[in-house]
Design a protein around this motif. Structure first.
Motif, PDB file in Angstrom:
ATOM      1  N   ASP A 236      23.261 -26.223  70.299  1.00  0.00           N
ATOM      2  CA  ASP A 236      22.246 -25.936  71.305  1.00  0.00           C
ATOM      3  C   ASP A 236      22.867 -25.926  72.715  1.00  0.00           C
ATOM      4  OD1 ASP A 236      19.633 -25.433  72.082  1.00  0.00           O
ATOM      5  OD2 ASP A 236      19.193 -27.558  72.416  1.00  0.00           O
ATOM      6  N   LEU A 237      24.083 -25.402  72.797  1.00  0.00           N
ATOM      7  CA  LEU A 237      24.793 -25.435  74.080  1.00  0.00           C
ATOM      8  C   LEU A 237      24.696 -24.114  74.848  1.00  0.00           C
ATOM      9  CD1 LEU A 237      28.084 -27.396  73.159  1.00  0.00           C
ATOM     10  CD2 LEU A 237      26.001 -28.287  74.193  1.00  0.00           C
ATOM     11  N   ASP A 238      23.923 -23.166  74.317  1.00  0.00           N
ATOM     12  CA  ASP A 238      23.893 -21.826  74.915  1.00  0.00           C
ATOM     13  C   ASP A 238      23.429 -21.794  76.372  1.00  0.00           C
ATOM     14  OD1 ASP A 238      24.891 -20.735  72.662  1.00  0.00           O
ATOM     15  OD2 ASP A 238      22.987 -19.936  71.906  1.00  0.00           O
ATOM     16  N   GLY A 239      22.374 -22.526  76.669  1.00  0.00           N
ATOM     17  CA  GLY A 239      21.759 -22.409  77.983  1.00  0.00           C
ATOM     18  C   GLY A 239      22.634 -22.836  79.160  1.00  0.00           C
ATOM     19  N   TYR A 240      23.582 -23.733  78.901  1.00  0.00           N
ATOM     20  CA  TYR A 240      24.372 -24.262  80.015  1.00  0.00           C
ATOM     21  C   TYR A 240      25.126 -23.184  80.795  1.00  0.00           C
ATOM     22  CZ  TYR A 240      23.481 -28.846  77.947  1.00  0.00           C
ATOM     23  OH  TYR A 240      22.870 -29.967  77.450  1.00  0.00           O
ATOM     24  N   ALA A 241      25.583 -22.152  80.075  1.00  0.00           N
ATOM     25  CA  ALA A 241      26.430 -21.137  80.710  1.00  0.00           C
ATOM     26  C   ALA A 241      25.705 -20.397  81.835  1.00  0.00           C
ATOM     27  CB  ALA A 241      26.931 -20.143  79.664  1.00  0.00           C
ATOM     28  N   ALA A 242      24.395 -20.457  81.861  1.00  0.00           N
ATOM     29  CA  ALA A 242      23.637 -19.768  82.911  1.00  0.00           C
ATOM     30  C   ALA A 242      23.601 -20.569  84.211  1.00  0.00           C
ATOM     31  CB  ALA A 242      22.207 -19.508  82.432  1.00  0.00           C
ATOM     32  N   ILE A 243      23.947 -21.851  84.140  1.00  0.00           N
ATOM     33  CA  ILE A 243      23.766 -22.735  85.303  1.00  0.00           C
ATOM     34  C   ILE A 243      24.604 -22.337  86.531  1.00  0.00           C
ATOM     35  CG2 ILE A 243      24.085 -25.118  86.140  1.00  0.00           C
ATOM     36  CD1 ILE A 243      23.086 -26.086  83.383  1.00  0.00           C
ATOM     37  N   PRO A 244      25.922 -22.092  86.384  1.00  0.00           N
ATOM     38  CA  PRO A 244      26.717 -21.847  87.604  1.00  0.00           C
ATOM     39  C   PRO A 244      26.185 -20.696  88.466  1.00  0.00           C
ATOM     40  CG  PRO A 244      28.180 -22.269  85.766  1.00  0.00           C
ATOM     41  CD  PRO A 244      26.785 -22.160  85.187  1.00  0.00           C
ATOM     42  N   LEU A 245      25.706 -19.626  87.833  1.00  0.00           N
ATOM     43  CA  LEU A 245      25.243 -18.466  88.619  1.00  0.00           C
ATOM     44  C   LEU A 245      23.887 -18.690  89.283  1.00  0.00           C
ATOM     45  CD1 LEU A 245      26.021 -15.032  86.968  1.00  0.00           C
ATOM     46  CD2 LEU A 245      27.310 -16.303  88.660  1.00  0.00           C
ATOM     47  N   THR A 246      23.218 -19.805  88.980  1.00  0.00           N
ATOM     48  CA  THR A 246      21.931 -20.047  89.655  1.00  0.00           C
ATOM     49  C   THR A 246      22.145 -20.572  91.073  1.00  0.00           C
ATOM     50  OG1 THR A 246      21.723 -22.309  88.831  1.00  0.00           O
ATOM     51  CG2 THR A 246      20.733 -20.579  87.494  1.00  0.00           C
ATOM     52  N   VAL A 247      23.373 -20.890  91.432  1.00  0.00           N
ATOM     53  CA  VAL A 247      23.632 -21.403  92.779  1.00  0.00           C
ATOM     54  C   VAL A 247      23.891 -20.236  93.732  1.00  0.00           C
ATOM     55  CG1 VAL A 247      25.050 -22.928  94.187  1.00  0.00           C
ATOM     56  CG2 VAL A 247      24.624 -23.485  91.787  1.00  0.00           C
ATOM     57  N   GLU A 248      23.174 -20.248  94.818  1.00  0.00           N
ATOM     58  CA  GLU A 248      23.293 -19.216  95.851  1.00  0.00           C
ATOM     59  C   GLU A 248      24.747 -18.997  96.262  1.00  0.00           C
ATOM     60  OE1 GLU A 248      20.548 -18.465  99.793  1.00  0.00           O
ATOM     61  OE2 GLU A 248      21.285 -20.474  99.384  1.00  0.00           O
ATOM     62  N   GLY A 249      25.166 -17.767  96.313  1.00  0.00           N
ATOM     63  CA  GLY A 249      26.509 -17.450  96.780  1.00  0.00           C
ATOM     64  C   GLY A 249      27.563 -17.389  95.683  1.00  0.00           C
ATOM     65  N   VAL A 250      27.248 -17.918  94.498  1.00  0.00           N
ATOM     66  CA  VAL A 250      28.229 -17.911  93.413  1.00  0.00           C
ATOM     67  C   VAL A 250      28.296 -16.505  92.803  1.00  0.00           C
ATOM     68  CG1 VAL A 250      28.831 -18.816  91.128  1.00  0.00           C
ATOM     69  CG2 VAL A 250      27.958 -20.359  92.902  1.00  0.00           C
ATOM     70  N   GLU A 251      29.522 -15.980  92.669  1.00  0.00           N
ATOM     71  CA  GLU A 251      29.706 -14.643  92.107  1.00  0.00           C
ATOM     72  C   GLU A 251      30.283 -14.691  90.699  1.00  0.00           C
ATOM     73  OE1 GLU A 251      31.943 -12.297  94.991  1.00  0.00           O
ATOM     74  OE2 GLU A 251      30.958 -13.432  96.584  1.00  0.00           O
ATOM     75  N   ILE A 252      31.069 -15.742  90.436  1.00  0.00           N
ATOM     76  CA  ILE A 252      31.650 -15.918  89.104  1.00  0.00           C
ATOM     77  C   ILE A 252      31.381 -17.355  88.660  1.00  0.00           C
ATOM     78  CG2 ILE A 252      33.775 -15.907  87.726  1.00  0.00           C
ATOM     79  CD1 ILE A 252      34.924 -13.857  89.720  1.00  0.00           C
ATOM     80  N   GLY A 253      30.743 -17.515  87.512  1.00  0.00           N
ATOM     81  CA  GLY A 253      30.424 -18.835  86.992  1.00  0.00           C
ATOM     82  C   GLY A 253      31.194 -19.093  85.711  1.00  0.00           C
ATOM     83  N   ILE A 254      31.841 -20.256  85.635  1.00  0.00           N
ATOM     84  CA  ILE A 254      32.666 -20.588  84.467  1.00  0.00           C
ATOM     85  C   ILE A 254      32.121 -21.873  83.831  1.00  0.00           C
ATOM     86  CG2 ILE A 254      35.001 -21.239  83.716  1.00  0.00           C
ATOM     87  CD1 ILE A 254      35.959 -19.738  86.337  1.00  0.00           C
TER      88      ILE A 254
END
Lengths: 316, 316
Positions: A236-254
């Motif tokens: 159930d780890l799928d959703g985490y990958a969406a977190i980094p891009l929810t921050v304003e200004g972030v273009e690449i989320g790892i």
């Protein structure tokens, strides 16, 4: 045979008897909704039908299957829904791999493993195809079928948030609400409620979020330590990958996910706003789509993070 | 005069000249979308029109107003959109309070302060009313107007997540996407992206979440300490109150927001799944709706928390 029109699909559906419907492993809202929706629809027409899943249906879809019971019959037809490749049937259903009569799917990458395949990659969800089919056959969904189909359309479009929420998706949702779909309840179950471990693990992970290049790159790590202390299901780890891009200004989320074994290996998700995620992942033997891709790397958390950030910086 | 039908509203709109459109203070997507959408529509028909807001439009709605410029004219008509009460016009526009010719709103509680009022509380958004109006006048929205109207419908329904996302809301969204609304971009701006301070403050607050009664009550505190260390705008504290109810099993969620002055006073939000939130708040002189209510209490964080939890327990 490739079925090109909804009429051809409808004709095949009319001919089905004693049907087993297959859904994909690690089931999501679309495969569950399409499987149960089609099953209930066939039963309403006097056709015997069951739905199967390798992993069983998750409890959160209980509102769709709480009165479901298997019927007793000698199987004559096998239909798969939302299954792009027989590998995705999972261990419990892999025995059906060579024996699927009709495949209904919306993945462009569908392997055309069935005797007959209807694949519409322009549809946001298989549930949308099932809805069209029911209307084509001159019927309307009852409230439970409407719940099933609404579930798949809503979950596969991120509650109508994504590009694939087409005008037709919205019009189908409108119809389904009129046919009795409990949209607000379904969306609350699907999108709003999280387990306590999940929400607390997210805060821990966000608290450790790393920013580079003036906040244009962000990186989070889902470590074994966090997975274990918050009791998170590794499936159930799928959703985490969406977190980094929810921050304003972030273009690449790892997002780094530590494996249980070996512990020095990380499964990595790359998400981007504009950059080519698949090219970033390809530098480490991975791949995927333009905005979402993945790869694996071994080393310490610090080493793996540094490698990923260095590669990502080339794409800013 | 109360305008009862869309025809009556359309007739009033046709008669407008040199129009000032008023939107409410602390503007949200619906008042901005309806104000600009109506303004652009009037201009497209050769009617001079401007939109005003006490606080200026937030930057996040820039995609709707980046080419907007005030027109020069002698004001003849004043229209308000999404304004339930003249108090909500804010300091900059309060001078218009006695001078609104036409009020278009969807709040049941509308104070009917205008010479003519069209209030449809069954509409999810004023933007939906403006869309109906445009169609009633035999026109269709251009892409920028479609962006405006989609913005209000999507934001006021929580991206189609809530009960008020009616079949008509979905059908209007479908039409607006066909008329060129950039739905996916809009939803990303409105729902997905958060400032770094916001997302980090949320993790801090969630990390301190308190659970009582086997997790059926949860409580979070937005303290001055957190507000200051993450640079959060005090006018932007609305979203936090939704957090406690996102945890599985929570039936009553309590959010305490510390005032800047006096520091021993907390503004409290109560959200519930089933219980009567307004009754809980009423115990401390507050009130509101069945599922969302508020009150104020003074004391230490610990004392205020204990009082709220004790009261909430009566409603489990």
């Amino acid at each position: 045979m490739i079925l090109k029109t909804l009429d051809e699909l409808a004709e095949k559906i009319i001919g089905l008897k004693n049907v087993t419907i297959l859904t994909h492993a690690r089931p999501d809202g679309d495969t569950v909704g399409a499987g149960l929706g089609l099953c209930y629809f066939l039963r309403s027409r006097g056709v015997k039908a069951n739905v199967k899943n390798s992993d069983g249906f998750p409890q959160k879809f209980g509102y769709l299957y709480k009165d479901y019971e298997d019927q007793d019959f000698e199987e004559q037809s096998v239909v798969s829904v939302d299954v792009a490749d027989t590998k995705l049937l999972g261990d419990g259903l892999i025995g059906y791999a060579e024996n699927v009569d009709l495949c209904i799917d919306h993945h462009y990458s569908n392997k055309l493993f069935a005797r007959d395949s209807y694949v519409d990659s322009d549809s946001c969800a298989v549930c949308l195809i099932i809805y069209r089919l029911i209307r084509k056959l001159g019927a309307v969904p009852d409230p439970l079928i409407a719940d099933c189909l609404y579930t798949g359309i809503s979950t596969d479009t991120g509650c109508f948030m994504y590009e694939n929420a087409s005008p037709e998706s919205h019009r189908a949702a409108a119809d389904l609400v009129e046919y009795g779909a409990r949209a607000a309840m379904i969306n609350r179950e699907m999108f709003q409620i999280k387990s306590r471990g999940r929400i607390l693990s997210e805060q821990k992970i966000i608290g450790g979020m790393r920013f580079e290049d003036a906040g244009r790159i962000s990186l989070i790590a889902v470590t074994n330590d966090i997975i274990e202390s918050y009791g998170i299901d590794r499936d159930d780890l799928d959703g985490y990958a969406a977190i980094p891009l929810t921050v304003e200004g972030v273009e690449i989320g790892i997002t780094l996910k530590q494996l249980a074994e070996p512990e020095d290996t990380y499964k990595i998700s790359v998400r981007t706003v504009e950059a080519d995620a698949s090219a970033i992942a390809a530098a480490f033997g991975g791949g995927g789509h333009k905005r979402a891709a993945g790869c694996s790397l071994s080393g310490s958390l610090e080493e793996v993070s540094a490698k990923m950030i260095k590669e990502a910086e080339k794409f800013l």
